[in-house]
Design a protein around this motif. Structure first.
Motif, PDB file in Angstrom:
ATOM      1  N   LYS A   8      12.938  17.794  64.413  1.00 49.47           N
ATOM      2  CA  LYS A   8      14.203  17.270  63.911  1.00 49.47           C
ATOM      3  C   LYS A   8      14.746  16.152  64.789  1.00 49.47           C
ATOM      4  O   LYS A   8      15.603  15.396  64.357  1.00 49.47           O
ATOM      5  N   ASP A  10      13.099  13.572  65.912  1.00 48.39           N
ATOM      6  CA  ASP A  10      12.240  12.376  65.835  1.00 48.39           C
ATOM      7  C   ASP A  10      13.087  11.169  65.431  1.00 48.39           C
ATOM      8  O   ASP A  10      13.673  11.121  64.350  1.00 48.39           O
ATOM      9  N   ASN A  12      12.101   8.008  65.045  1.00 47.55           N
ATOM     10  CA  ASN A  12      11.415   7.021  64.193  1.00 47.55           C
ATOM     11  C   ASN A  12      11.276   7.482  62.750  1.00 47.55           C
ATOM     12  O   ASN A  12      10.668   6.797  61.933  1.00 47.55           O
ATOM     13  N   ARG A  13      11.830   8.618  62.457  1.00 50.81           N
ATOM     14  CA  ARG A  13      11.642   9.133  61.085  1.00 50.81           C
ATOM     15  C   ARG A  13      12.376   8.294  60.040  1.00 50.81           C
ATOM     16  O   ARG A  13      11.833   7.994  58.991  1.00 50.81           O
ATOM     17  N   ASP A  14      13.615   7.875  60.268  1.00 51.62           N
ATOM     18  CA  ASP A  14      14.421   7.092  59.299  1.00 51.62           C
ATOM     19  C   ASP A  14      14.580   5.647  59.712  1.00 51.62           C
ATOM     20  O   ASP A  14      15.542   4.956  59.340  1.00 51.62           O
ATOM     21  N   SER A  15      13.672   5.160  60.545  1.00 47.55           N
ATOM     22  CA  SER A  15      13.812   3.770  61.019  1.00 47.55           C
ATOM     23  C   SER A  15      13.645   2.756  59.864  1.00 47.55           C
ATOM     24  O   SER A  15      14.313   1.731  59.818  1.00 47.55           O
ATOM     25  N   GLY A  16      12.759   3.047  58.937  1.00 46.02           N
ATOM     26  CA  GLY A  16      12.570   2.116  57.789  1.00 46.02           C
ATOM     27  C   GLY A  16      13.812   1.993  56.925  1.00 46.02           C
ATOM     28  O   GLY A  16      14.193   0.905  56.462  1.00 46.02           O
ATOM     29  N   LEU A  17      14.516   3.117  56.695  1.00 45.42           N
ATOM     30  CA  LEU A  17      15.721   3.081  55.868  1.00 45.42           C
ATOM     31  C   LEU A  17      16.830   2.298  56.553  1.00 45.42           C
ATOM     32  O   LEU A  17      17.510   1.468  55.923  1.00 45.42           O
ATOM     33  N   PHE A  18      16.980   2.533  57.866  1.00 47.40           N
ATOM     34  CA  PHE A  18      18.006   1.803  58.598  1.00 47.40           C
ATOM     35  C   PHE A  18      17.694   0.307  58.633  1.00 47.40           C
ATOM     36  O   PHE A  18      18.590  -0.546  58.580  1.00 47.40           O
TER      37      PHE A  18
END
Length: 241
Positions: A8, A10, A12-18
């Motif tokens: 939980k 991590d 880099n998990r939502d880096s693309g969305l941001f």
């Protein structure tokens, strides 16, 4: 010592969305910055004020020029001289053309016997349905009474139309059909007069007129022992078979 990682935590998990959200915000701000327009309000107000000031003009004062009154008309002469006309005028004598009451005009005398007075006969029209004696078509002389003469008259009219019927070439070529209503009179001499036609085409009306005009002379209709004029109407049907 073994490092334990919490799934939980991590980063880099939502880096693309941001990244997408940040890029959208930056592009929106850039577009608004490019579309922003500013107007020089002070210069516009100044130009309008100067234009209003230019409208006020000094109207020059004009002076009324007084002109001298016109001179009075010349006075009439006190003495009037009479000039005599030395020329003599010849009088024109007009002689009267009226004749005296004692004059006798022989050329104007007209004898009453020389004038012929003709009596104009009044034309009487009696409908075919109520006439005492209908017109007699040639060939119907042997009919005994008025009813038989009417039936023979109508039968002979139909035979005459069938015999004289000719389809107009122009109407036949164009395929024109219809019914032509023909009205005419049989005068007090048994002749067919006053032919009138009404139909869908001029060529058909002309042919129907020709057929009726070729009817033979008949014995005129009689009403109270006097020859009268009898109207009659009949339809002529043009049909291509």
């Amino acid at each position: 010592m073994q490092v334990k990682k919490n799934p939980k935590a991590d980063l880099n998990r939502d880096s693309g969305l941001f990244f997408v959200i940040g890029l959208t915000i930056v592009l929106f701000l850039t577009w608004r910055a490019l579309e922003y327009k500013s107007y020089p309000k002070d210069e516009v107000l100044l130009e309008m004020a100067e234009a209003v000031e230019d409208l006020s003009e000094d109207v020059p004062k004009t002076e009324i020029i007084q002109t001298a009154p016109p001179p009075p008309p010349p006075a009439a002469p006190e003495l009037i001289e009479v000039v005599e006309d030395t020329e003599e005028i010849e009088e024109t004598i007009i002689e009267s053309t009226e004749t005296s009451q004692d004059a006798v005009i022989e050329d104007a005398v007209v004898s009453v016997d020389d004038v012929e007075v003709g009596e104009e006969e009044e034309e009487i029209i009696v409908p075919f349905a109520v006439i005492e004696n209908v017109p007699v078509f040639p060939g119907c002389e042997s009919a005994m009474n008025n009813a038989e003469r009417k039936a023979c008259f109508q039968r002979m009219i139909q035979e005459h139309i069938r015999k004289e019927f000719k389809y107009p070439p122009v109407a036949l070529e164009l395929g024109i059909t219809g019914k032509v209503f023909v009205q005419f009179h049989i005068d007090n001499k048994g002749m067919v007069v006053g032919i009138r036609t009404r139909g869908p085409d001029k060529a058909l009306e002309k042919e129907a007129h020709r057929i009726v005009a070729s009817l033979p002379q008949m014995t005129p209709g009689m009403q109270r022992g006097r020859a009268v004029k009898v109207p009659y109407s009949i339809p002529v049907t043009f049909k291509i078979q």
